[in-house]
Design a protein around this motif. Structure first.
Motif, PDB file in Angstrom:
ATOM      1  N   UNK A 163      65.223  30.333  43.623  1.00 47.94           N
ATOM      2  CA  UNK A 163      64.013  29.692  43.104  1.00 47.94           C
ATOM      3  C   UNK A 163      63.882  28.258  43.602  1.00 47.94           C
ATOM      4  N   UNK A 164      65.028  27.584  43.752  1.00 49.49           N
ATOM      5  CA  UNK A 164      65.033  26.197  44.199  1.00 49.49           C
ATOM      6  C   UNK A 164      64.959  26.023  45.705  1.00 49.49           C
ATOM      7  N   UNK A 165      65.023  27.127  46.452  1.00 48.52           N
ATOM      8  CA  UNK A 165      64.916  27.053  47.904  1.00 48.52           C
ATOM      9  C   UNK A 165      66.197  26.676  48.626  1.00 48.52           C
ATOM     10  N   UNK A 166      67.335  26.705  47.936  1.00 45.26           N
ATOM     11  CA  UNK A 166      68.602  26.386  48.593  1.00 45.26           C
ATOM     12  C   UNK A 166      69.126  27.538  49.439  1.00 45.26           C
ATOM     13  N   UNK A 167      68.691  28.769  49.143  1.00 44.79           N
ATOM     14  CA  UNK A 167      69.045  29.945  49.943  1.00 44.79           C
ATOM     15  C   UNK A 167      67.756  30.676  50.288  1.00 44.79           C
ATOM     16  N   UNK A 168      67.808  31.464  51.350  1.00 43.07           N
ATOM     17  CA  UNK A 168      66.591  32.092  51.848  1.00 43.07           C
ATOM     18  C   UNK A 168      66.220  33.408  51.180  1.00 43.07           C
ATOM     19  N   UNK A 169      67.201  34.281  50.974  1.00 41.99           N
ATOM     20  CA  UNK A 169      66.862  35.543  50.317  1.00 41.99           C
ATOM     21  C   UNK A 169      68.091  36.199  49.735  1.00 41.99           C
ATOM     22  N   UNK A 170      67.840  37.216  48.933  1.00 44.97           N
ATOM     23  CA  UNK A 170      68.900  37.950  48.260  1.00 44.97           C
ATOM     24  C   UNK A 170      68.384  39.352  47.951  1.00 44.97           C
ATOM     25  N   UNK A 171      69.279  40.176  47.515  1.00 47.12           N
ATOM     26  CA  UNK A 171      68.953  41.535  47.070  1.00 47.12           C
ATOM     27  C   UNK A 171      69.676  41.694  45.745  1.00 47.12           C
ATOM     28  N   UNK A 172      68.957  42.001  44.703  1.00 44.22           N
ATOM     29  CA  UNK A 172      69.613  42.128  43.401  1.00 44.22           C
ATOM     30  C   UNK A 172      68.922  43.197  42.580  1.00 44.22           C
ATOM     31  N   UNK A 229      59.791  39.774  57.738  1.00 44.54           N
ATOM     32  CA  UNK A 229      61.096  39.257  57.305  1.00 44.54           C
ATOM     33  C   UNK A 229      62.171  39.627  58.316  1.00 44.54           C
ATOM     34  N   UNK A 230      62.203  40.870  58.737  1.00 44.23           N
ATOM     35  CA  UNK A 230      63.216  41.312  59.699  1.00 44.23           C
ATOM     36  C   UNK A 230      63.076  40.545  61.006  1.00 44.23           C
ATOM     37  N   UNK A 231      61.860  40.385  61.486  1.00 47.49           N
ATOM     38  CA  UNK A 231      61.641  39.627  62.727  1.00 47.49           C
ATOM     39  C   UNK A 231      62.110  38.180  62.558  1.00 47.49           C
ATOM     40  N   UNK A 232      61.788  37.578  61.422  1.00 38.94           N
ATOM     41  CA  UNK A 232      62.202  36.199  61.159  1.00 38.94           C
ATOM     42  C   UNK A 232      63.725  36.083  61.103  1.00 38.94           C
ATOM     43  N   UNK A 233      64.350  37.008  60.395  1.00 38.09           N
ATOM     44  CA  UNK A 233      65.814  37.003  60.254  1.00 38.09           C
ATOM     45  C   UNK A 233      66.479  37.127  61.625  1.00 38.09           C
ATOM     46  N   UNK A 234      65.982  38.021  62.441  1.00 40.31           N
ATOM     47  CA  UNK A 234      66.570  38.208  63.768  1.00 40.31           C
ATOM     48  C   UNK A 234      66.373  36.977  64.644  1.00 40.31           C
ATOM     49  N   UNK A 235      65.218  36.360  64.559  1.00 41.88           N
ATOM     50  CA  UNK A 235      64.926  35.179  65.390  1.00 41.88           C
ATOM     51  C   UNK A 235      65.647  33.930  64.905  1.00 41.88           C
ATOM     52  N   UNK A 236      66.059  33.924  63.634  1.00 44.66           N
ATOM     53  CA  UNK A 236      66.666  32.729  63.040  1.00 44.66           C
ATOM     54  C   UNK A 236      68.012  33.028  62.404  1.00 44.66           C
ATOM     55  N   UNK A 237      68.734  33.988  62.963  1.00 42.76           N
ATOM     56  CA  UNK A 237      69.961  34.473  62.326  1.00 42.76           C
ATOM     57  C   UNK A 237      71.004  33.386  62.099  1.00 42.76           C
ATOM     58  N   UNK A 238      70.983  32.323  62.883  1.00 40.89           N
ATOM     59  CA  UNK A 238      71.980  31.267  62.715  1.00 40.89           C
ATOM     60  C   UNK A 238      71.661  30.302  61.579  1.00 40.89           C
ATOM     61  N   UNK A 239      70.433  30.347  61.070  1.00 39.97           N
ATOM     62  CA  UNK A 239      70.096  29.422  59.986  1.00 39.97           C
ATOM     63  C   UNK A 239      69.651  30.107  58.690  1.00 39.97           C
ATOM     64  N   UNK A 240      69.422  31.421  58.714  1.00 37.56           N
ATOM     65  CA  UNK A 240      69.017  32.142  57.504  1.00 37.56           C
ATOM     66  C   UNK A 240      70.234  32.367  56.612  1.00 37.56           C
ATOM     67  N   UNK A 241      70.061  32.120  55.309  1.00 34.94           N
ATOM     68  CA  UNK A 241      71.154  32.323  54.356  1.00 34.94           C
ATOM     69  C   UNK A 241      70.828  33.483  53.425  1.00 34.94           C
ATOM     70  N   UNK A 242      71.828  34.320  53.226  1.00 32.96           N
ATOM     71  CA  UNK A 242      71.707  35.471  52.328  1.00 32.96           C
ATOM     72  C   UNK A 242      72.639  35.233  51.139  1.00 32.96           C
ATOM     73  N   UNK A 243      72.082  35.166  49.943  1.00 29.49           N
ATOM     74  CA  UNK A 243      72.877  34.913  48.736  1.00 29.49           C
ATOM     75  C   UNK A 243      73.230  36.215  48.042  1.00 29.49           C
ATOM     76  N   UNK A 244      74.441  36.256  47.490  1.00 28.83           N
ATOM     77  CA  UNK A 244      74.829  37.408  46.682  1.00 28.83           C
ATOM     78  C   UNK A 244      75.611  36.945  45.467  1.00 28.83           C
ATOM     79  N   UNK A 245      75.792  37.842  44.521  1.00 28.10           N
ATOM     80  CA  UNK A 245      76.438  37.510  43.250  1.00 28.10           C
ATOM     81  C   UNK A 245      77.963  37.557  43.325  1.00 28.10           C
ATOM     82  N   UNK A 246      78.523  37.638  44.505  1.00 31.23           N
ATOM     83  CA  UNK A 246      79.973  37.642  44.679  1.00 31.23           C
ATOM     84  C   UNK A 246      80.428  38.831  45.489  1.00 31.23           C
ATOM     85  N   UNK A 247      81.570  38.670  46.130  1.00 29.76           N
ATOM     86  CA  UNK A 247      82.114  39.728  46.972  1.00 29.76           C
ATOM     87  C   UNK A 247      82.323  40.994  46.149  1.00 29.76           C
ATOM     88  N   UNK A 248      81.755  42.073  46.631  1.00 26.91           N
ATOM     89  CA  UNK A 248      81.867  43.361  45.956  1.00 26.91           C
ATOM     90  C   UNK A 248      80.726  43.663  44.999  1.00 26.91           C
TER      91      UNK A 248
END
Length: 189
Positions: free
Chosen positions: A58-67, A5-24
């Motif tokens: 789940x729908x594949x609109x974003x690449x990954x998240x941490x929750x 995952x880290x290697x992929x993220x670094x190689x594709x940093x301009x297209x990988x999306x990280x989703x979160x539940x809101x600022x803060x």
């Protein structure tokens, strides 16, 4: 695995999306820590809560998240999302086969969602002592412990359920997160 995952993220940093539940949100802070640790800036997609993040993950609109596990354990156990690791320093009883991110290679990586009880500053000490004792009793209750386990978490030990322990923990959290938040330059309104 995490290294891939880290290697992929670094190689594709301009297209990988990280989703979160809101600022803060905890998921936002976790993402900032992850990006800081792996030294990469990603496109961050803030949502208005975890439900929308999970739907789009789940729908594949974003690449990954941490929750937090209270929001993800059912999808993890149903094998609907891929999990790379838990962000606590020890494995979770509810997900015993899942390594910690520390074990998987991000040494010292820890994000733990926690809650606390607060009272007005002017609350008399006997009242605080009564509230503290009630909290400590509740955290030992089998029904409470089972509910925590159902959510993929566990209550703190008795010695951490005191105003003094909370002050120490709160200071350590401020010391940990302040530089990361400052560096990111993103603040909740």
């Amino acid at each position: 695995d995490l290294k891939e995952l880290i290697a992929y993220v670094k190689a594709n940093k301009d297209k990988v999306t990280y989703a979160n539940a809101g600022i803060g949100a905890a998921s936002h802070l976790c993402g900032m820590l992850f990006m800081s640790e792996v030294q990469v800036d990603l496109t961050t997609v803030p949502y208005k809560g975890t439900a929308d993040v999970m739907k789009d993950l789940l729908g594949g609109q974003v690449d990954f998240s941490c929750d937090q596990t209270s929001n993800t354990t059912s999808q993890i156990k149903a094998d609907k999302i891929k999990v790379y690791g838990v962000t606590t320093l020890k494995r979770l009883a509810s997900l015993p086969k899942i390594p910690t991110l520390d074990e998987a290679g991000l040494k010292g990586f820890e994000v733990s969602v926690w809650h606390a009880l607060y009272a007005p500053k002017s609350t008399p000490k006997p009242v605080i002592d009564t509230l503290t004792k009630a909290l400590q009793v509740a955290l030992k209750d089998d029904t409470v412990k089972q509910r925590f386990a159902d959510l993929g978490t566990e209550p703190v030990v008795e010695k951490r359920a005191t105003p003094e322990a909370l002050r120490v923990h709160l200071k350590s959290e401020i010391d940990k997160w302040a530089p990361i938040i400052k560096k990111a330059g993103v603040y909740a309104d």
